[in-house]
Motif scaffolding. Structure first.
Motif, PDB file in Angstrom:
ATOM      1  N   HIS A  22      41.303  57.998 -11.734  1.00 34.62           N
ATOM      2  CA  HIS A  22      41.011  58.006 -10.289  1.00 34.62           C
ATOM      3  C   HIS A  22      39.842  57.075  -9.965  1.00 34.62           C
ATOM      4  CE1 HIS A  22      38.517  60.909 -12.334  1.00 34.62           C
ATOM      5  NE2 HIS A  22      37.684  60.929 -11.315  1.00 34.62           N
ATOM      6  N   LYS A  23      39.021  56.745 -10.964  1.00 33.24           N
ATOM      7  CA  LYS A  23      37.911  55.791 -10.796  1.00 33.24           C
ATOM      8  C   LYS A  23      38.168  54.532 -11.624  1.00 33.24           C
ATOM      9  CE  LYS A  23      35.265  58.243  -8.067  1.00 33.24           C
ATOM     10  NZ  LYS A  23      35.086  57.791  -6.649  1.00 33.24           N
ATOM     11  N   LEU A  24      39.421  54.270 -11.876  1.00 35.12           N
ATOM     12  CA  LEU A  24      39.835  53.089 -12.657  1.00 35.12           C
ATOM     13  C   LEU A  24      39.091  53.032 -13.998  1.00 35.12           C
ATOM     14  CD1 LEU A  24      40.216  50.377  -9.838  1.00 35.12           C
ATOM     15  CD2 LEU A  24      41.825  52.135 -10.589  1.00 35.12           C
ATOM     16  N   ALA A  26      36.124  53.682 -14.801  1.00 33.60           N
ATOM     17  CA  ALA A  26      34.764  53.129 -14.790  1.00 33.60           C
ATOM     18  C   ALA A  26      33.870  53.962 -15.706  1.00 33.60           C
ATOM     19  CB  ALA A  26      34.211  53.123 -13.363  1.00 33.60           C
ATOM     20  N   ARG A  59      46.690  51.591 -13.632  1.00 36.23           N
ATOM     21  CA  ARG A  59      46.004  50.602 -12.770  1.00 36.23           C
ATOM     22  C   ARG A  59      44.896  49.848 -13.477  1.00 36.23           C
ATOM     23  NH1 ARG A  59      43.769  51.766  -7.497  1.00 36.23           N
ATOM     24  NH2 ARG A  59      43.985  49.513  -7.469  1.00 36.23           N
ATOM     25  N   ALA A  63      37.366  49.476 -15.114  1.00 33.44           N
ATOM     26  CA  ALA A  63      36.817  48.622 -14.037  1.00 33.44           C
ATOM     27  C   ALA A  63      35.316  48.413 -14.174  1.00 33.44           C
ATOM     28  CB  ALA A  63      37.170  49.214 -12.682  1.00 33.44           C
ATOM     29  N   GLY A  64      34.793  48.622 -15.377  1.00 33.39           N
ATOM     30  CA  GLY A  64      33.384  48.292 -15.629  1.00 33.39           C
ATOM     31  C   GLY A  64      32.453  49.483 -15.487  1.00 33.39           C
ATOM     32  N   GLY A  65      31.170  49.167 -15.386  1.00 30.72           N
ATOM     33  CA  GLY A  65      30.175  50.215 -15.201  1.00 30.72           C
ATOM     34  C   GLY A  65      30.406  50.915 -13.877  1.00 30.72           C
ATOM     35  N   ILE A  67      29.744  51.783 -10.579  1.00 37.70           N
ATOM     36  CA  ILE A  67      28.819  51.301  -9.556  1.00 37.70           C
ATOM     37  C   ILE A  67      28.628  52.330  -8.447  1.00 37.70           C
ATOM     38  CG2 ILE A  67      29.031  48.821  -9.970  1.00 37.70           C
ATOM     39  CD1 ILE A  67      31.176  48.642  -7.910  1.00 37.70           C
ATOM     40  N   GLY A  68      29.363  53.444  -8.590  1.00 37.50           N
ATOM     41  CA  GLY A  68      29.173  54.527  -7.610  1.00 37.50           C
ATOM     42  C   GLY A  68      28.149  55.536  -8.087  1.00 37.50           C
ATOM     43  N   TYR A 105      43.217  46.363 -14.457  1.00 37.78           N
ATOM     44  CA  TYR A 105      41.874  45.771 -14.402  1.00 37.78           C
ATOM     45  C   TYR A 105      41.084  45.979 -15.695  1.00 37.78           C
ATOM     46  CZ  TYR A 105      42.704  45.560  -9.363  1.00 37.78           C
ATOM     47  OH  TYR A 105      43.225  45.285  -8.128  1.00 37.78           O
ATOM     48  N   LEU A 107      37.426  44.764 -16.016  1.00 33.71           N
ATOM     49  CA  LEU A 107      36.403  44.035 -15.252  1.00 33.71           C
ATOM     50  C   LEU A 107      35.000  44.357 -15.747  1.00 33.71           C
ATOM     51  CD1 LEU A 107      37.809  44.657 -11.631  1.00 33.71           C
ATOM     52  CD2 LEU A 107      38.277  42.715 -13.160  1.00 33.71           C
ATOM     53  N   GLY A 108      34.126  43.366 -15.659  1.00 37.39           N
ATOM     54  CA  GLY A 108      32.721  43.592 -16.001  1.00 37.39           C
ATOM     55  C   GLY A 108      32.595  44.226 -17.382  1.00 37.39           C
ATOM     56  N   PRO A 131      33.392  40.310 -12.041  1.00 40.00           N
ATOM     57  CA  PRO A 131      33.180  40.237 -10.587  1.00 40.00           C
ATOM     58  C   PRO A 131      31.717  40.269 -10.186  1.00 40.00           C
ATOM     59  CG  PRO A 131      33.863  42.444 -11.240  1.00 40.00           C
ATOM     60  CD  PRO A 131      33.857  41.620 -12.492  1.00 40.00           C
ATOM     61  N   GLU A 132      30.835  40.375 -11.187  1.00 39.56           N
ATOM     62  CA  GLU A 132      29.419  40.617 -10.884  1.00 39.56           C
ATOM     63  C   GLU A 132      28.841  39.662  -9.849  1.00 39.56           C
ATOM     64  OE1 GLU A 132      30.768  40.930 -13.822  1.00 39.56           O
ATOM     65  OE2 GLU A 132      29.863  42.539 -14.989  1.00 39.56           O
ATOM     66  N   ARG A 165      39.548  36.035 -11.575  1.00 34.89           N
ATOM     67  CA  ARG A 165      40.125  36.781 -12.710  1.00 34.89           C
ATOM     68  C   ARG A 165      41.103  35.936 -13.521  1.00 34.89           C
ATOM     69  NH1 ARG A 165      41.727  41.264  -8.452  1.00 34.89           N
ATOM     70  NH2 ARG A 165      39.652  42.089  -8.024  1.00 34.89           N
TER      71      ARG A 165
HETATM   72  N1  COA Z   1      32.669  52.070 -10.496  1.00 26.79           N
HETATM   73  C1  COA Z   1      32.920  53.204  -9.829  1.00 26.79           C
HETATM   74  N2  COA Z   1      34.058  53.460  -9.192  1.00 26.79           N
HETATM   75  C2  COA Z   1      35.004  52.513  -9.210  1.00 26.79           C
HETATM   76  C3  COA Z   1      34.810  51.290  -9.879  1.00 26.79           C
HETATM   77  C4  COA Z   1      33.586  51.088 -10.552  1.00 26.79           C
HETATM   78  N3  COA Z   1      33.312  49.984 -11.256  1.00 26.79           N
HETATM   79  N4  COA Z   1      35.921  50.546  -9.710  1.00 26.79           N
HETATM   80  C5  COA Z   1      36.767  51.281  -8.982  1.00 26.79           C
HETATM   81  N5  COA Z   1      36.211  52.464  -8.671  1.00 26.79           N
HETATM   82  C6  COA Z   1      36.787  53.553  -7.892  1.00 26.79           C
HETATM   83  C7  COA Z   1      36.784  53.253  -6.411  1.00 26.79           C
HETATM   84  O1  COA Z   1      35.531  53.561  -5.847  1.00 26.79           O
HETATM   85  C8  COA Z   1      37.880  54.169  -5.940  1.00 26.79           C
HETATM   86  O2  COA Z   1      37.383  55.492  -5.887  1.00 26.79           O
HETATM   87  P1  COA Z   1      37.611  56.407  -4.556  1.00 26.79           P
HETATM   88  O3  COA Z   1      39.117  56.492  -4.454  1.00 26.79           O
HETATM   89  O4  COA Z   1      36.958  57.681  -4.903  1.00 26.79           O
HETATM   90  O5  COA Z   1      36.998  55.646  -3.441  1.00 26.79           O
HETATM   91  C9  COA Z   1      38.885  54.125  -7.082  1.00 26.79           C
HETATM   92  O6  COA Z   1      38.159  53.701  -8.214  1.00 26.79           O
HETATM   93  C10 COA Z   1      40.030  53.159  -6.854  1.00 26.79           C
HETATM   94  O7  COA Z   1      39.468  51.895  -6.577  1.00 26.79           O
HETATM   95  P2  COA Z   1      39.783  51.097  -5.205  1.00 26.79           P
HETATM   96  O8  COA Z   1      38.638  50.206  -4.950  1.00 26.79           O
HETATM   97  O9  COA Z   1      40.178  52.039  -4.133  1.00 26.79           O
HETATM   98  O10 COA Z   1      41.069  50.282  -5.656  1.00 26.79           O
HETATM   99  P3  COA Z   1      41.487  48.852  -5.118  1.00 26.79           P
HETATM  100  O11 COA Z   1      42.846  48.602  -5.649  1.00 26.79           O
HETATM  101  O12 COA Z   1      41.306  48.749  -3.654  1.00 26.79           O
HETATM  102  O13 COA Z   1      40.453  47.833  -5.798  1.00 26.79           O
HETATM  103  C11 COA Z   1      39.148  46.910  -7.587  1.00 26.79           C
HETATM  104  C12 COA Z   1      40.405  47.711  -7.203  1.00 26.79           C
HETATM  105  C13 COA Z   1      39.039  46.938  -9.131  1.00 26.79           C
HETATM  106  C14 COA Z   1      39.305  45.474  -7.131  1.00 26.79           C
HETATM  107  C15 COA Z   1      37.908  47.541  -6.938  1.00 26.79           C
HETATM  108  O14 COA Z   1      37.920  48.910  -7.224  1.00 26.79           O
HETATM  109  C16 COA Z   1      36.607  46.965  -7.428  1.00 26.79           C
HETATM  110  O15 COA Z   1      36.234  45.861  -7.063  1.00 26.79           O
HETATM  111  N6  COA Z   1      35.878  47.745  -8.272  1.00 26.79           N
HETATM  112  C17 COA Z   1      34.591  47.337  -8.743  1.00 26.79           C
HETATM  113  C18 COA Z   1      34.767  46.457  -9.961  1.00 26.79           C
HETATM  114  C19 COA Z   1      33.422  45.925 -10.455  1.00 26.79           C
HETATM  115  O16 COA Z   1      32.662  45.335  -9.715  1.00 26.79           O
HETATM  116  N7  COA Z   1      33.173  46.148 -11.758  1.00 26.79           N
HETATM  117  C20 COA Z   1      31.990  45.663 -12.416  1.00 26.79           C
HETATM  118  C21 COA Z   1      30.919  46.648 -12.322  1.00 26.79           C
HETATM  119  S1  COA Z   1      29.368  45.918 -12.801  1.00 26.79           S
END
Ligand code: COA
Length: 258
Positions: A22-24, A26, A59, A63-65, A67-68, A105, A107-108, A131-132, A165
């Motif tokens: 649910h948080k990809l 992270a 999915r 998705a990395g560290g 950030i929430g 994904y 990422l990071g 994506p940083e 990417r």
């Molecule tokens: N940290 C915390 N939560 C994350 C996360 C991260 N790195 N990446 C995704 N999530 C969470 C989202 O907040 C969301 O949670 P929510 O449903 O409770 O709001 C859930 O995962 C799904 O992500 P969402 O953004 O809704 O999906 P999307 O398809 O619109 O976008 C991404 C996907 C990967 C492009 C986008 O989530 C994103 O840019 N994430 C950050 C990636 C990042 O910067 N990583 C490096 C960290 S240093």
């Protein structure tokens, strides 16, 4: 134990799955701590020869560290990815072969974690990225150092500087991943790699991994002149004898791994 990390053992193989779909997937501080404990357990258990790292859901691998996470909280004691990345804390090196199964994904820090693996099997949905800079972040920056070493110079720099990417096919083209498969065949493809790895001597694998990684950044002359303790120890192991015996008897070796 939290269900945010799934840990399973099948024979000599440990399966570690990031389970925050649910948080990809992270990485938060709790997951980092759970991962660190698992890497230590895998390293300490002589009966585990191979590790497989995956992300739950379709999915994302990771998705990395996170950030929430609360930005005002104390920094985690454990480095990102349970220390495997060496970002934010001491580096934990896994001596055993590590296979990463990447879909969606990466990422990071998730990209970084994948790059810590020895073998990467990618689903055709995989997307690798840093994506940083797009978000104005440049934290511990570990990921850029691995990217520049594992990708062609300008490919890595273009990703680092633009945040764009790399899809699975281009990642394969540049040798970042070993194989690209349809997403529904990722596990099966991973198992094929596990089978290939399991056919080899686990002690010889570890000795070879130690030798190659510990001298990868050194001149060839230095690498060739180095005495590697795991290789020397392997020379007197029962598996050396078993390997020769199996060859003479024209059968598959039965490795003891000790
Ligand atoms: N940290 C915390 N939560 C994350 C996360 C991260 N790195 N990446 C995704 N999530 C969470 C989202 O907040 C969301 O949670 P929510 O449903 O409770 O709001 C859930 O995962 C799904 O992500 P969402 O953004 O809704 O999906 P999307 O398809 O619109 O976008 C991404 C996907 C990967 C492009 C986008 O989530 C994103 O840019 N994430 C950050 C990636 C990042 O910067 N990583 C490096 C960290 S240093």
């Amino acid at each position: 134990m939290s269900d945010e990390l799934i840990y399973e053992v099948d024979g000599h193989v440990a399966y570690v799955t990031l389970n925050r779909p649910h948080k990809l997937n992270a990485l938060n501080a709790e997951l980092d701590e759970l991962l660190a404990a698992r890497w230590d357990a895998i390293e300490a258990d002589p009966d585990i020869w191979i590790a497989v790292l995956a992300g739950a859901g379709d999915r994302a691998f990771c998705a990395g560290g996170d950030i929430g996470a609360d930005a005002t909280a104390q920094p985690p004691r454990i480095a990102l990815g349970g220390g495997l990345t060496g970002i934010g804390g001491p580096l934990r090196t896994l001596s055993k072969p590590l296979v990463a199964l990447v879909q969606g994904y990466a990422l990071g820090g998730g990209f970084e974690l994948a790059m810590c693996a020895d073998i990467i099997v990618a689903a055709d949905t995989a997307l690798f990225g840093l994506p940083e800079v797009k978000s104005g972040i440049i934290g511990e920056a570990g990921v850029v150092h691995r990217a520049i070493r594992q990708l062609p110079h300008r490919v890595a720099l273009s990703m680092i500087l633009t945040g764009e990417r790399l899809d699975a096919q281009r990642a394969f083209h540049f040798g970042l991943v070993n194989e690209v498969v349809p997403a529904d065949q990722l596990r099966t493809a991973g198992e094929s790699w596990v089978e290939l790895l399991a056919a080899a001597s686990p002690l010889a694998q570890r000795a070879a991994k130690h030798a190659v990684l510990s001298r990868a950044g050194h001149p060839l002359e230095v690498a060739l002149a180095t005495k590697f303790e795991p290789i020397e120890a392997y020379a007197s192991s029962a598996d050396v004898v078993e390997g020769r015996r199996a060859y003479a008897e024209k059968r598959e070796p039965r490795w003891g791994g000790r």
